[in-house]
Design a protein around this motif. Sequence first.
Motif, PDB file in Angstrom:
ATOM      1  N   GLU A 171       0.823  -1.203   0.000  1.00  0.00           N
ATOM      2  CA  GLU A 171       0.000   0.000   0.000  1.00  0.00           C
ATOM      3  C   GLU A 171       0.860   1.257   0.000  1.00  0.00           C
ATOM      4  OE1 GLU A 171      -2.447  -0.249   3.408  1.00  0.00           O
ATOM      5  OE2 GLU A 171      -0.786  -0.460   4.810  1.00  0.00           O
ATOM      6  N   ARG A 172       0.399   2.275  -0.703  1.00  0.00           N
ATOM      7  CA  ARG A 172       1.121   3.542  -0.795  1.00  0.00           C
ATOM      8  C   ARG A 172       0.866   4.414   0.431  1.00  0.00           C
ATOM      9  NH1 ARG A 172      -0.215   5.912  -6.635  1.00  0.00           N
ATOM     10  NH2 ARG A 172       1.227   7.507  -5.879  1.00  0.00           N
ATOM     11  N   VAL A 205       0.051   7.094   6.982  1.00  0.00           N
ATOM     12  CA  VAL A 205       1.494   6.968   6.779  1.00  0.00           C
ATOM     13  C   VAL A 205       1.786   6.939   5.279  1.00  0.00           C
ATOM     14  CG1 VAL A 205       3.548   5.610   7.293  1.00  0.00           C
ATOM     15  CG2 VAL A 205       1.644   5.685   8.937  1.00  0.00           C
ATOM     16  N   ASP A 206       2.599   7.880   4.842  1.00  0.00           N
ATOM     17  CA  ASP A 206       2.879   8.076   3.417  1.00  0.00           C
ATOM     18  C   ASP A 206       4.054   7.200   2.990  1.00  0.00           C
ATOM     19  OD1 ASP A 206       3.204   8.994   0.858  1.00  0.00           O
ATOM     20  OD2 ASP A 206       3.769  11.038   1.413  1.00  0.00           O
ATOM     21  N   HIS A 207       3.773   5.933   2.658  1.00  0.00           N
ATOM     22  CA  HIS A 207       4.843   5.027   2.244  1.00  0.00           C
ATOM     23  C   HIS A 207       5.433   5.419   0.894  1.00  0.00           C
ATOM     24  CE1 HIS A 207       4.519   2.321   5.550  1.00  0.00           C
ATOM     25  NE2 HIS A 207       3.278   1.955   5.294  1.00  0.00           N
ATOM     26  N   ASP A 208       4.698   6.150   0.110  1.00  0.00           N
ATOM     27  CA  ASP A 208       5.163   6.522  -1.225  1.00  0.00           C
ATOM     28  C   ASP A 208       6.201   7.636  -1.189  1.00  0.00           C
ATOM     29  OD1 ASP A 208       4.913   5.892  -3.982  1.00  0.00           O
ATOM     30  OD2 ASP A 208       3.833   7.762  -4.316  1.00  0.00           O
ATOM     31  N   ARG A 209       6.390   8.229  -0.020  1.00  0.00           N
ATOM     32  CA  ARG A 209       7.294   9.382   0.054  1.00  0.00           C
ATOM     33  C   ARG A 209       8.733   9.017  -0.284  1.00  0.00           C
ATOM     34  NH1 ARG A 209       6.502  13.575   4.882  1.00  0.00           N
ATOM     35  NH2 ARG A 209       4.385  13.045   4.203  1.00  0.00           N
ATOM     36  N   GLU A 210       9.158   7.819   0.083  1.00  0.00           N
ATOM     37  CA  GLU A 210      10.530   7.418  -0.236  1.00  0.00           C
ATOM     38  C   GLU A 210      10.745   7.365  -1.744  1.00  0.00           C
ATOM     39  OE1 GLU A 210      13.872   4.348   1.379  1.00  0.00           O
ATOM     40  OE2 GLU A 210      11.836   3.576   1.195  1.00  0.00           O
ATOM     41  N   ALA A 211       9.739   6.899  -2.488  1.00  0.00           N
ATOM     42  CA  ALA A 211       9.861   6.868  -3.948  1.00  0.00           C
ATOM     43  C   ALA A 211       9.924   8.271  -4.528  1.00  0.00           C
ATOM     44  CB  ALA A 211       8.686   6.101  -4.546  1.00  0.00           C
ATOM     45  N   ARG A 212       9.204   9.205  -3.920  1.00  0.00           N
ATOM     46  CA  ARG A 212       9.183  10.582  -4.426  1.00  0.00           C
ATOM     47  C   ARG A 212      10.409  11.383  -4.003  1.00  0.00           C
ATOM     48  NH1 ARG A 212       4.200  10.662  -1.861  1.00  0.00           N
ATOM     49  NH2 ARG A 212       4.924  12.424  -0.577  1.00  0.00           N
ATOM     50  N   ASN A 213      10.758  11.280  -2.705  1.00  0.00           N
ATOM     51  CA  ASN A 213      11.787  12.143  -2.135  1.00  0.00           C
ATOM     52  C   ASN A 213      13.094  11.439  -1.808  1.00  0.00           C
ATOM     53  OD1 ASN A 213       9.785  14.047  -2.242  1.00  0.00           O
ATOM     54  ND2 ASN A 213       9.413  14.117  -0.049  1.00  0.00           N
TER      55      ASN A 213
END
Length: 246
Positions: free
Chosen positions: A8-9, A18-26
Motif C-alpha cells: 500500500e502507498r 502513513v505516506d509510504h510513497d514518500r521514499e519513492a518521491r523524495n
Amino acid sequence: MSEHSNNERIADLGFARVDHDREARNGVPEVIFGEGKRVEQISAIVARLRARHQRALVTRLDTERAEHVLRDHPDGQYDPVSRLLRWGEAPERLPGRVAVICAGTSDLPVAEEASQTLEWLGVEVARLNDVGVAGLDRLLAHREAITHADVLIVVAGMEGALPSVVTGLVRSPVLAVPTSVGYGASLQGVTALLGMLSACATGMSVVNIDNGFGAAWQAASILGLVARGVHPAPADFRSNTDIPDS
C-alpha cells in the motif's frame, strides 16, 4: 503484516495516514514529528515505517516518551540533546561533507538535531562547537575545515551574526539556523532570524527558528543533487501557459 499492506502507498491508521510513497518521491521515508503525539501513536507509526522501509526517525521527542516508545522498539537509538529517536541507516552514503557549526553551547540541541539527522540521511558530518563571534579566534582556528566543507550549517542565537561571518569565508552554500537562545530582546529567536535574513553576505539561506532538521534535509538535498546529477534541460522549453504571438 499482510502482503497487501506491504504494497500500500498510504497506510491509514485512523489517527494518521502513513505516506509510504514518500521514499519513492523524495528518496527518504516519512519522518515523524514527535511533539503533540501520544506514545502509542508514535510506536504504531514507527512499526509501519520500519516494516516497509527498515528505518525510521522521530524528531522533537522528550526523554520520558522516548523511553516508552523504546519498550516497543528496543533497538532504537535515542539522544536526549537532539531529542531524536532513530532506527536503521541510509542504504547509501551521499558524497561530500557537511560542517555543522554551532555558535554556543546553548545552541547545541539544534546543532545536534541537524548533525544526527544528516547522519541518518547518510551524510558525513564535521562538528565545530562553541565558535561564536564573541571570540572569532575560535572560529578561525578551524578555517581549513570550514573552507573544505561542501555545505555548511551554521547555528546561532542572540543576534545571529555567525552565519554572515562564515559565509564571507567560503564558496560553498551556507544554511543559517537561528535559535531561540538569548535574552529578552532576542524575542525567542526572532532577532537572530531577522538578522540572518538581512545579512549582506551572499550565498546564505535561512531556515526557521530552531529548525535543525530542516537545515539538515536541505543540505542532504544539495549533496543528493551532486550524487545523481542535474536533470537534462529540454532543448526548447516553453511553459504550458505560453501563448503564441498573434
